[in-house]
Design an enzyme around this catalytic site. Structure first.
Site, PDB file in Angstrom:
ATOM      1  N   VAL A  58      39.445 -25.961  -0.252  1.00  0.00           N
ATOM      2  CA  VAL A  58      38.611 -24.779  -0.499  1.00  0.00           C
ATOM      3  C   VAL A  58      39.376 -23.470  -0.315  1.00  0.00           C
ATOM      4  CG1 VAL A  58      36.435 -25.946   0.030  1.00  0.00           C
ATOM      5  CG2 VAL A  58      37.695 -24.762   1.869  1.00  0.00           C
ATOM      6  N   SER A 155      27.386 -20.547  12.119  1.00  0.00           N
ATOM      7  CA  SER A 155      27.478 -21.161  13.444  1.00  0.00           C
ATOM      8  C   SER A 155      26.829 -20.228  14.431  1.00  0.00           C
ATOM      9  CB  SER A 155      28.945 -21.383  13.826  1.00  0.00           C
ATOM     10  OG  SER A 155      29.076 -21.678  15.221  1.00  0.00           O
ATOM     11  N   TYR A 168      36.998 -17.204  14.406  1.00  0.00           N
ATOM     12  CA  TYR A 168      35.911 -18.090  13.973  1.00  0.00           C
ATOM     13  C   TYR A 168      34.569 -17.358  13.980  1.00  0.00           C
ATOM     14  CZ  TYR A 168      33.040 -22.354  13.814  1.00  0.00           C
ATOM     15  OH  TYR A 168      32.134 -23.340  13.470  1.00  0.00           O
ATOM     16  N   PHE A 201      27.676 -30.001  17.003  1.00  0.00           N
ATOM     17  CA  PHE A 201      27.142 -31.198  16.356  1.00  0.00           C
ATOM     18  C   PHE A 201      28.161 -32.331  16.430  1.00  0.00           C
ATOM     19  CE2 PHE A 201      23.577 -28.937  15.147  1.00  0.00           C
ATOM     20  CZ  PHE A 201      22.718 -29.691  14.340  1.00  0.00           C
TER      21      PHE A 201
END
Length: 262
Positions: A58, A155, A168, A201
């Site tokens: 990507v 997130s 991030y 997760f």
């Protein structure tokens, strides 16, 4: 949007939340193409779903366009795009070795925010060619009907980034922040945009975390105090697709957890 018979692409569909989304879409009658890194389990996942695998990096933006075009050609159209591809690194704004590496910061932005926007803009172009789906709502007579749904992945670090997550957090905050503007951009075409902001997760990135460490990571959650499960992400993604009033926002999927500074 009625899911049965729709054409869907899932970026990051070889594992984790993407795989669970691809599997649930297929179980509900959608035709699904899986897009993920070369060398991933994408081919096996796609074969099990009766779909096709399209390898993609990507961060290769032109390559992503070619891969998406190929996926749409194989499907015969596009109604749903789900993107879970992404990742992060740990580095403080100023650490013992000096300031945060600028190239590393850019790589995380490219992998998350720029790649997600690139996929979204390209998916929207394909969706815009669809015949609008009748919402069966007489009050929507002035609208165009629904042509597509874009589901992206942010997130909770976008809102409570921890020490060392500056790149991030910035990348995931961009994904959350673009949702409303993109939904407004695409609203006249009947294309919806929603982001999901998961907490921790059960994915490949968390498999190596010891059990005792996992318990400490989720101790501040309200309930349940555990890592999220990929199928729980998939359930929310499909609820977004199904419900036309979900649009232009970032939905937390976090069991009431708020990240502390560490």
């Amino acid at each position: 949007m009625e899911i049965k018979g729709k054409k869907a692409v899932v970026f990051g569909g070889a594992s984790g939340m993407g795989r669970a989304s691809a599997e649930l879409l297929a179980a509900r009658g959608a035709d699904v193409a899986v897009l993920d890194r070369p060398g991933s389990a994408g081919a096996d996942v796609a074969a099990a779903l009766g779909g096709r695998f399209h390898p993609v990096d990507v961060t290769d933006f032109e390559g992503t366009e070619r891969a998406l075009d190929a996926a749409v050609d194989s499907l015969g159209g596009l109604h749903v795009s789900i993107t879970t591809a992404g990742g992060g690194s740990v580095q403080r704004t100023l650490g013992k070795g000096g300031p945060h590496d600028l190239d590393a910061f850019r790589r995380i932005l490219d992998l998350n925010a720029v790649a997600t926007f690139n996929i979204s803009r390209l998916a929207a172009a394909h969706m815009s060619r669809n015949e609008p789906e009748d919402l069966e709502d007489p009050e929507n007579a002035a609208g165009t009907g629904e042509r597509g749904v874009i589901v992206n992945t942010s997130s909770i670090a976008a809102f409570e980034g921890q020490v060392g997550q500056v790149a991030y957090s910035a990348a995931k905050a961009a994904i959350a922040g673009m949702s409303l503007t993109m939904a407004r951009d695409l609203g006249s075409l009947g294309i919806r945009v929603v982001a999901i902001a998961p907490s921790l997760f059960e994915t490949g990135a968390t498999d190596r975390i010891p059990v005792e460490t996992r318990a400490a990571l989720v101790k501040d959650a309200a309930f349940p105090r555990r890592l999220g499960r990929p199928e729980e992400y998939a359930k929310l993604a499909l609820a977004i697709i199904d419900n036309p009033m979900l649009n232009g926002q970032c939905l937390r999927l976090d069991a009431g957890q708020r990240f502390g500074p560490r």
